[in-house]
Design a protein around this motif. Structure first.
Motif: not given
Length: 362
Positions: A169-171, A190-194, A210-211, A230-231
């Motif tokens: 769900v995060l990537g 591309r790198p993502l912030s979680v 949720l992870a 999402a939040t």
């Protein structure tokens, strides 16, 4: 100290407990050279389960009847391994002892149909296909394919030793060489912030929303949390009372439960420690599976949920209380458990040592 009941353990290998009733609750952890009780449970019958068994051969095993059906269409003289992607089963065929790219196949019934060449693959989060890592010059390329073998989006370059291993769900989750984990976008990598200001989260598994992630502090202490992309909210989760480290989390079909595997590769001494707990996502309440923890060859173990909400475990388990188990003390088992049940259901599998069995949906 846990006291193993060897007669009960031997009865489980035959397919049932000595009385056919629920096993007693586990007693405290074993340490050092003390006994560690083996896995116990009632007989497993009428399960409807099917497994994919791989190694030097690949076949489908009907758990109830014991019938084996060879997978057709695979190249001979290869080593095989497999995994589930959505409702499909994928098999990899690689040349023994070689680092050359292998080929991935999707099963249509019992026949394997070529999907893509590559060195690694894992399931798409939406169950529509697989991600395949392929050599591309000095680096590798990651591309998502449908089960028909059609590219679903453009590929992008990744480091061959740092390539993604799971879709969440995060990537896309990727392990770096320094032991940390990166999260990459599905489009372009591309790198993502979680999360906000949270260091070093390693994702164990995820529901559709949720992870479950862990972080390890400087003193080696492990912390668990639920991450909401999402939040970007981080909800701490109290770790259960286990001697093992968290390894993976597998969501049930409804997304309400996460089966979490804890393990230690050498606890105590040569024995390996397996402990499975189920986390209720809405309440953060933990439930330990009956008979846990147990000694097992943890690299052979796997977990999966059936479409009707049963948790299925497979792997090689030590069936005696010996601190130094011999090869003859191991048995390949399939374990079935429905949340709320007070005992596991267990059956010995007619597979050879070195073969790996995983759940395969029908």
């Amino acid at each position: 100290m846990r006291v193993a009941v060897v007669l009960v353990a031997l009865a489980v290998v035959a397919g049932c407990t000595s009385s056919g009733t629920a096993a007693p609750p586990p007693t405290p952890f074993a340490r050092g050279d003390r006994p560690m009780a083996p896995l116990t449970g009632g007989p497993l019958a009428g399960s409807g389960l099917r497994l994919l068994v791989t190694g030097a051969r690949a076949y489908l095993l009907d758990v109830d009847s014991g019938r084996r059906t060879a997978v057709e269409g695979l190249p001979p003289g290869r080593e095989y391994w497999g995994f589930v992607a959505g409702r499909r089963t994928v098999v990899a065929a690689v040349k023994p002892g070689r680092r050359d790219p292998g080929r991935f196949y999707v099963l249509d019934g019992v026949r394997a149909r070529a999907l893509a060449d590559g060195v690694w693959a894992f399931a798409s989060r939406d169950g529509r296909g697989v991600w395949v890592t392929r050599p591309a010059g000095s680096r590798c390329e990651l591309r998502e394919f449908s089960f028909a073998g059609k590219a679903l989006r453009p590929g992008f370059p990744v480091g061959c030793d740092e390539a993604p291993f799971a879709d969440s769900v995060l990537g896309l989750l990727a392990n770096r060489n320094d032991g940390t984990m990166a999260v990459l976008s599905r489009d372009g990598g591309r790198p993502l912030s979680v999360s906000r200001g949270e260091p070093g989260w390693q994702v164990l598994g995820a529901t559709q929303r949720l992870a479950l992630a862990r972080s390890v502090g400087a003193a080696g202490r492990e912390s668990l949390a639920l991450l909401d992309p999402a939040t970007r909210r981080v909800t701490p989760v109290t770790s259960p009372a286990t001697e093992g480290r968290s390894v993976e989390a597998v969501p049930d079909p409804a997304g309400r439960l996460l089966a979490v595997r804890f393990g230690d590769p050498a606890f105590p001494g040569p024995r390996q420690y397996l402990d499975v707990w189920v986390l209720e996502v809405g309440t953060l309440r933990w439930t330990r599976l009956p008979s846990m923890p147990v000694p097992a060859a943890i690299k052979t173990t796997s977990m999966a949920w059936t479409s009707d909400g049963r948790l299925v475990l497979t792997g090689d388990y030590v069936m005696t209380d010996k601190v130094y188990p011999a090869e003859s003390d191991y048995a390949s088992l399939v374990v079935d458990w429905r949340p709320g049940d007070g005992a596991l259901r267990v059956k010995r599998l007619p597979v050879a040592r070195g073969e790996i069995a995983v759940f395969a949906p029908r």
